[in-house]
Motif scaffolding. Structure first.
Motif, PDB file in Angstrom:
ATOM      1  N   ALA A 110       1.194   5.394  46.271  1.00  0.00           N
ATOM      2  CA  ALA A 110       1.781   4.070  46.535  1.00  0.00           C
ATOM      3  C   ALA A 110       3.294   4.207  46.688  1.00  0.00           C
ATOM      4  CB  ALA A 110       1.448   3.108  45.401  1.00  0.00           C
ATOM      5  N   ILE A 111       3.898   4.974  45.783  1.00  0.00           N
ATOM      6  CA  ILE A 111       5.357   5.133  45.832  1.00  0.00           C
ATOM      7  C   ILE A 111       5.757   5.925  47.078  1.00  0.00           C
ATOM      8  CG2 ILE A 111       7.364   6.053  44.583  1.00  0.00           C
ATOM      9  CD1 ILE A 111       5.721   5.586  41.965  1.00  0.00           C
ATOM     10  N   MET A 112       4.993   6.981  47.368  1.00  0.00           N
ATOM     11  CA  MET A 112       5.293   7.764  48.576  1.00  0.00           C
ATOM     12  C   MET A 112       5.130   6.897  49.836  1.00  0.00           C
ATOM     13  SD  MET A 112       3.378  11.004  50.251  1.00  0.00           S
ATOM     14  CE  MET A 112       1.992   9.987  50.642  1.00  0.00           C
ATOM     15  N   THR A 163      12.942   1.072  40.378  1.00  0.00           N
ATOM     16  CA  THR A 163      12.943   1.224  38.921  1.00  0.00           C
ATOM     17  C   THR A 163      11.560   1.010  38.346  1.00  0.00           C
ATOM     18  OG1 THR A 163      14.197   0.693  36.920  1.00  0.00           O
ATOM     19  CG2 THR A 163      13.480  -1.175  38.234  1.00  0.00           C
ATOM     20  N   GLU A 164      11.498   1.266  37.062  1.00  0.00           N
ATOM     21  CA  GLU A 164      10.262   1.169  36.310  1.00  0.00           C
ATOM     22  C   GLU A 164      10.666   0.445  35.024  1.00  0.00           C
ATOM     23  OE1 GLU A 164       8.704   5.310  36.293  1.00  0.00           O
ATOM     24  OE2 GLU A 164       8.327   4.820  34.220  1.00  0.00           O
ATOM     25  N   THR A 165       9.968  -0.603  34.648  1.00  0.00           N
ATOM     26  CA  THR A 165      10.333  -1.266  33.388  1.00  0.00           C
ATOM     27  C   THR A 165       9.123  -1.860  32.708  1.00  0.00           C
ATOM     28  OG1 THR A 165      11.762  -2.912  32.311  1.00  0.00           O
ATOM     29  CG2 THR A 165      11.099  -3.432  34.577  1.00  0.00           C
ATOM     30  N   SER A 187      10.425   1.668  30.849  1.00  0.00           N
ATOM     31  CA  SER A 187      10.359   3.013  31.418  1.00  0.00           C
ATOM     32  C   SER A 187       9.436   3.907  30.601  1.00  0.00           C
ATOM     33  CB  SER A 187      11.762   3.605  31.464  1.00  0.00           C
ATOM     34  OG  SER A 187      12.211   3.848  30.146  1.00  0.00           O
ATOM     35  N   ASN A 188       9.020   4.948  31.255  1.00  0.00           N
ATOM     36  CA  ASN A 188       8.103   5.928  30.692  1.00  0.00           C
ATOM     37  C   ASN A 188       8.883   7.180  30.324  1.00  0.00           C
ATOM     38  OD1 ASN A 188       5.922   7.588  30.170  1.00  0.00           O
ATOM     39  ND2 ASN A 188       5.214   7.689  32.285  1.00  0.00           N
ATOM     40  N   PRO A 189       8.949   7.614  29.101  1.00  0.00           N
ATOM     41  CA  PRO A 189       8.243   7.139  27.906  1.00  0.00           C
ATOM     42  C   PRO A 189       9.145   6.358  26.937  1.00  0.00           C
ATOM     43  CG  PRO A 189       8.953   9.375  27.565  1.00  0.00           C
ATOM     44  CD  PRO A 189       9.506   8.960  28.899  1.00  0.00           C
ATOM     45  N   VAL A 198       9.855  -2.431  42.029  1.00  0.00           N
ATOM     46  CA  VAL A 198       9.632  -2.218  40.590  1.00  0.00           C
ATOM     47  C   VAL A 198       8.240  -1.634  40.377  1.00  0.00           C
ATOM     48  CG1 VAL A 198       9.413  -3.352  38.334  1.00  0.00           C
ATOM     49  CG2 VAL A 198      11.148  -4.149  39.957  1.00  0.00           C
ATOM     50  N   ASP A 199       8.190  -0.532  39.637  1.00  0.00           N
ATOM     51  CA  ASP A 199       6.903   0.022  39.201  1.00  0.00           C
ATOM     52  C   ASP A 199       6.472  -0.790  37.987  1.00  0.00           C
ATOM     53  OD1 ASP A 199       4.909   1.509  37.932  1.00  0.00           O
ATOM     54  OD2 ASP A 199       5.740   3.431  38.586  1.00  0.00           O
ATOM     55  N   ASN A 200       5.417  -1.591  38.150  1.00  0.00           N
ATOM     56  CA  ASN A 200       4.995  -2.529  37.097  1.00  0.00           C
ATOM     57  C   ASN A 200       3.814  -1.997  36.294  1.00  0.00           C
ATOM     58  OD1 ASN A 200       5.317  -4.955  35.695  1.00  0.00           O
ATOM     59  ND2 ASN A 200       3.897  -6.083  36.993  1.00  0.00           N
ATOM     60  N   CYS A 201       3.695  -0.676  36.295  1.00  0.00           N
ATOM     61  CA  CYS A 201       2.558  -0.009  35.680  1.00  0.00           C
ATOM     62  C   CYS A 201       2.444  -0.277  34.181  1.00  0.00           C
ATOM     63  CB  CYS A 201       2.759   1.473  35.966  1.00  0.00           C
ATOM     64  SG  CYS A 201       1.689   2.568  35.146  1.00  0.00           S
ATOM     65  N   PHE A 202       3.564  -0.260  33.467  1.00  0.00           N
ATOM     66  CA  PHE A 202       3.518  -0.380  32.003  1.00  0.00           C
ATOM     67  C   PHE A 202       3.134  -1.791  31.547  1.00  0.00           C
ATOM     68  CE2 PHE A 202       5.687   3.105  29.376  1.00  0.00           C
ATOM     69  CZ  PHE A 202       5.110   4.096  30.140  1.00  0.00           C
ATOM     70  N   ALA A 253      -2.667   2.016  39.631  1.00  0.00           N
ATOM     71  CA  ALA A 253      -3.837   1.240  39.184  1.00  0.00           C
ATOM     72  C   ALA A 253      -4.697   2.057  38.234  1.00  0.00           C
ATOM     73  CB  ALA A 253      -4.655   0.793  40.392  1.00  0.00           C
ATOM     74  N   THR A 254      -4.438   3.370  38.224  1.00  0.00           N
ATOM     75  CA  THR A 254      -5.080   4.318  37.302  1.00  0.00           C
ATOM     76  C   THR A 254      -4.931   3.879  35.849  1.00  0.00           C
ATOM     77  OG1 THR A 254      -4.130   5.932  38.843  1.00  0.00           O
ATOM     78  CG2 THR A 254      -5.147   6.815  36.849  1.00  0.00           C
ATOM     79  N   LYS A 255      -3.896   3.116  35.571  1.00  0.00           N
ATOM     80  CA  LYS A 255      -3.535   2.789  34.204  1.00  0.00           C
ATOM     81  C   LYS A 255      -4.188   1.457  33.783  1.00  0.00           C
ATOM     82  CE  LYS A 255      -1.376   6.603  34.275  1.00  0.00           C
ATOM     83  NZ  LYS A 255      -0.777   6.897  35.502  1.00  0.00           N
ATOM     84  N   TYR A 256      -3.390   0.438  33.493  1.00  0.00           N
ATOM     85  CA  TYR A 256      -3.965  -0.778  32.907  1.00  0.00           C
ATOM     86  C   TYR A 256      -4.852  -1.551  33.881  1.00  0.00           C
ATOM     87  CZ  TYR A 256      -1.054   0.114  28.963  1.00  0.00           C
ATOM     88  OH  TYR A 256      -0.493   0.713  27.877  1.00  0.00           O
ATOM     89  N   LEU A 274      -8.618   6.942  39.781  1.00  0.00           N
ATOM     90  CA  LEU A 274      -7.225   6.840  40.220  1.00  0.00           C
ATOM     91  C   LEU A 274      -7.091   5.751  41.282  1.00  0.00           C
ATOM     92  CD1 LEU A 274      -7.147   9.889  39.081  1.00  0.00           C
ATOM     93  CD2 LEU A 274      -5.187  10.098  40.583  1.00  0.00           C
ATOM     94  N   GLY A 275      -5.927   5.160  41.335  1.00  0.00           N
ATOM     95  CA  GLY A 275      -5.662   4.181  42.389  1.00  0.00           C
ATOM     96  C   GLY A 275      -4.210   3.769  42.330  1.00  0.00           C
ATOM     97  N   GLY A 276      -3.757   3.119  43.377  1.00  0.00           N
ATOM     98  CA  GLY A 276      -2.384   2.632  43.411  1.00  0.00           C
ATOM     99  C   GLY A 276      -2.286   1.440  44.329  1.00  0.00           C
ATOM    100  N   ASN A 291      -2.947  10.610  30.273  1.00  0.00           N
ATOM    101  CA  ASN A 291      -3.106   9.273  30.850  1.00  0.00           C
ATOM    102  C   ASN A 291      -2.662   8.193  29.857  1.00  0.00           C
ATOM    103  OD1 ASN A 291      -3.712   7.548  32.955  1.00  0.00           O
ATOM    104  ND2 ASN A 291      -5.841   7.318  32.381  1.00  0.00           N
ATOM    105  N   LEU A 292      -2.470   7.016  30.372  1.00  0.00           N
ATOM    106  CA  LEU A 292      -2.156   5.855  29.534  1.00  0.00           C
ATOM    107  C   LEU A 292      -2.853   4.658  30.152  1.00  0.00           C
ATOM    108  CD1 LEU A 292       0.250   3.956  31.069  1.00  0.00           C
ATOM    109  CD2 LEU A 292       1.526   6.016  30.622  1.00  0.00           C
ATOM    110  N   GLY A 293      -2.897   3.568  29.384  1.00  0.00           N
ATOM    111  CA  GLY A 293      -3.509   2.357  29.943  1.00  0.00           C
ATOM    112  C   GLY A 293      -5.002   2.307  29.723  1.00  0.00           C
TER     113      GLY A 293
HETATM  114  C1  PLP Z   1       5.006   4.560  35.395  1.00  0.00           C
HETATM  115  C2  PLP Z   1       4.117   5.389  36.254  1.00  0.00           C
HETATM  116  N1  PLP Z   1       4.194   5.265  37.598  1.00  0.00           N
HETATM  117  C3  PLP Z   1       3.422   6.002  38.413  1.00  0.00           C
HETATM  118  C4  PLP Z   1       2.517   6.905  37.915  1.00  0.00           C
HETATM  119  C5  PLP Z   1       1.688   7.715  38.866  1.00  0.00           C
HETATM  120  O1  PLP Z   1       0.397   7.208  38.944  1.00  0.00           O
HETATM  121  P1  PLP Z   1      -0.886   8.069  39.422  1.00  0.00           P
HETATM  122  O2  PLP Z   1      -1.152   9.047  38.339  1.00  0.00           O
HETATM  123  O3  PLP Z   1      -1.926   7.035  39.595  1.00  0.00           O
HETATM  124  O4  PLP Z   1      -0.510   8.743  40.698  1.00  0.00           O
HETATM  125  C6  PLP Z   1       2.391   7.056  36.531  1.00  0.00           C
HETATM  126  C7  PLP Z   1       1.405   8.016  35.996  1.00  0.00           C
HETATM  127  O5  PLP Z   1       1.346   8.302  34.829  1.00  0.00           O
HETATM  128  C8  PLP Z   1       3.219   6.291  35.681  1.00  0.00           C
HETATM  129  O6  PLP Z   1       3.138   6.401  34.352  1.00  0.00           O
END
Ligand code: PLP
Length: 395
Positions: free
Chosen positions: A92-94, A156-158, A160-162, A185-189, A209-212, A220-222, A338-340
Motif C-alpha cells: 500500500a505504501i509503495m 507519518t505513522e501515529t 509510531s511503532n514501537p 498517515v499510516d493508521n495501522c496502530f 490490514a494484516t494487523k487490526y 496479509l493485506g493493505g 506481528n501485532l493487531g
Molecule cells: C505501522 C506499520 N505499517 C506498515 C506495516 C507493513 O504491513 P505489512 O506487513 O502488511 O506489509 C507494518 C507491519 O508491521 C506496521 O507495523
C-alpha cells in the motif's frame, strides 16, 4: 471499483453492512468471488470494459467484487471517498509512493516509522531519485523546516511503532496544506475504530490490514484510502504492477472489520491496565503508552484517539540481555513480529522489526536494546501480567 452510495449509517452499522451487494441467490453471508477473470457477452463489451467506457469487472489484478466490498467498507469506516486494497501494508505504501512521486521529488517522513517503511523511503526510493528527509515526528517546526520546493509528500505513522509517539495530525496537515503537499498517515496502530486521520486533515490513510483490520493474524493485506483523485492514480499503478489483494484475503478482512471496534476497545482497556502495572514493576525503566498520563503526548492522544490503543512498549534495565530474558520467559504471550492479533505478541524491536535499519537510525528513533513491544490481545490481563512478571523477576 467502489460500490457507490452508501447510506449515512453509524460506523458500527457500516462495519457489518457496507459494501454488500447480494447475488441473485440472496445469500446472507458475504459472497467470495474466487475468480481471476470475468466473462464478457461479446467482443464489443470486452473492449468497452477494457477501455473503461463500460463499468464492470475485467480481471482480478485490478477488479474483483470481494475486494470491492472490502474497499467500500474500509472507505466508509475511514470516512474516505475511495479505497484501493493491496496485497500487504508495505505494498500500500509503495503503491502510494509510485502513484504520487517521480524522480527528483522529495518526501518528508517521521523518523519513528516501521522499519520496512523507513527502508522503502530511505533506501529503495532513493535509488530512483526520490529523496526523503526524516524528521522528529512530534516537532511541527521540523516538518516545516524540512520542506523544499520539490517536496510532494508528508508521511507519518501515529502512534509510531514501537515507541507510540503521537503525531499532531491536524498540525502536520495544516503545514502540508499550506505548502500544497499531500499528507499520508499510516493508521495501522489505531485503525478507524480509534482514529480517523482524514477527519483531522490528512489527505490519505494507508493501512496494513494484516494487523487490526483483519484482527486475528490470518492474512496479509493493505489499503490506501483517500480522495478518488489519489486512489485512481494508485489503482493505475496497481493495475499495471499488480501488488493486488487476493479475493480470499479481502473476504477475511471484510469479516475482521465487523468486530474491529469491540476488539479495539477491549484490547485498549487491557493495554492500559498492563501499562499502568508495568510502570510499578522493578526493572522497568520506562513505559511508552499514549493512554498513560506520563506519556509526553498524552493530552494530544486523548484528543485525536478514542483510547491509547492496544500497543505499548517498555524499556527494561539491563539492555538486550534483560529484554531477551523477558521474551524467553514468556509462556503465554507469543514471540512473533506481528501485532493487531487477538493473541498478545511480544517483540524485541532492535533485533527484529527494526533490525535491518542502521544502528544510527535506530538510535535516532530511540529504539534502545532494552526496549520491548507488546501488542495486547484479548487474553485476561492478569495472565499477561503473570507472564511478563516471570521474566522481569529473573533480572
Ligand atoms: C505501522 C506499520 N505499517 C506498515 C506495516 C507493513 O504491513 P505489512 O506487513 O502488511 O506489509 C507494518 C507491519 O508491521 C506496521 O507495523
Amino acid at each position: 471499483m467502489n460500490v457507490p452510495e452508501i447510506p449515512a449509517y453509524h460506523p458500527d452499522t457500516l462495519a457489518v453492512r457496507a459494501g454488500i451487494e447480494r447475488t441473485p441467490f440472496g445469500e446472507h453471508g458475504d459472497a467470495m468471488y474466487l475468480t481471476s477473470s470475468f466473462v464478457f457477452e461479446n467482443a464489443a463489451q470486452a473492449a468497452a470494459r477494457f477501455s473503461g467506457a463500460e463499468e464492470g469487472y475485467v480481471y482480478a489484478r485490478f477488479s474483483n467484487p470481494t475486494v470491492t466490498a472490502m474497499q467500500t467498507r474500509l472507505a466508509a469506516l475511514e470516512g474516505g471517498e475511495a479505497c484501493v486494497a493491496t496485497a500487504s501494508g508495505m505494498s500500500a505504501i509503495m503503491s502510494l509512493a509510485m502513484a504520487t512521486l517521480q524522480a527528483g521529488d522529495h518526501v518528508v517522513a517521521s523518523n519513528g516509522l516501521f522499519g520496512a517503511t523507513q527502508q522503502l523511503f530511505g533506501g529503495i526510493l532513493s535509488r530512483f531519485g526520490i529523496e526523503t528527509s526524516f524528521v522528529p515526528a512530534t516537532d511541527l517546526d521540523a516538518w516545516r523546516d524540512a520542506l523544499t520546493p520539490r517536496t510532494r509528500l508528508f508521511f507519518t505513522e501515529t502512534p509510531s511503532n514501537p515507541l507510540t509517539e503521537v503525531v499532531d495530525i491536524g498540525g502536520v496537515a495544516a503545514i502540508a496544506r499550506a505548502a500544497g503537499v499531500l499528507f499520508a498517515v499510516d493508521n495501522c496502530f489505531c485503525s478507524p475504530a480509534l482514529q480517523r486521520p482524514l477527519d483531522l486533515g490528512a489527505d490519505v490513510v494507508v493501512h496494513s490490514a494484516t494487523k487490526y483490520l483483519v484482527g486475528q493474524g490470518r492474512v496479509l493485506g493493505g489499503a490506501v484510502v483517500g480522495s478518488k483523485a489519489v486512489t485512481d492514480e494508485v489503482l493505475k499503478f496497481l493495475r499495471t504492477a499488480g501488488p493486488t489483494l487476493s479475493p480470499f484475503n479481502a473476504w477475511v478482512i471484510l469479516k475482521g472489520l465487523e468486530t474491529l471496534r469491540i476488539r479495539m476497545e477491549a484490547q485498549s482497556a487491557s493495554a492500559l491496565a498492563l501499562a499502568r502495572w508495568l510502570e510499578t514493576q522493578p526493572g522497568v525503566a520506562r513505559v511508552h503508552y499514549p493512554g498513560l498520563a506520563s506519556h509526553p503526548q498524552h493530552a494530544l492522544a486523548m484528543r485525536q484517539q478514542k483510547t491509547g490503543g492496544a500497543i505499548l512498549s517498555f524499556e527494561v534495565e539491563g539492555g538486550r540481555e534483560a529484554a531477551w530474558r523477558v521474551v524467553d520467559s514468556s509462556r503465554l504471550i507469543s514471540i512473533t513480529a506481528n501485532l493487531g492479533d487477538t493473541k498478545s505478541t511480544i517483540t524485541h524491536p532492535a533485533t527484529t522489526t527494526h533490525g535491518r535499519i542502521s544502528a544510527e537510525a535506530r538510535a535516532t528513533a530511540g529504539i534502545v536494546e532494552g526496549l520491548l513491544r507488546v501488542a495486547v490481545g484479548l487474553e485476561d490481563v492478569e495472565d499477561l501480567k503473570e507472564d511478563l512478571a516471570r521474566g522481569l523477576a529473573r533480572g
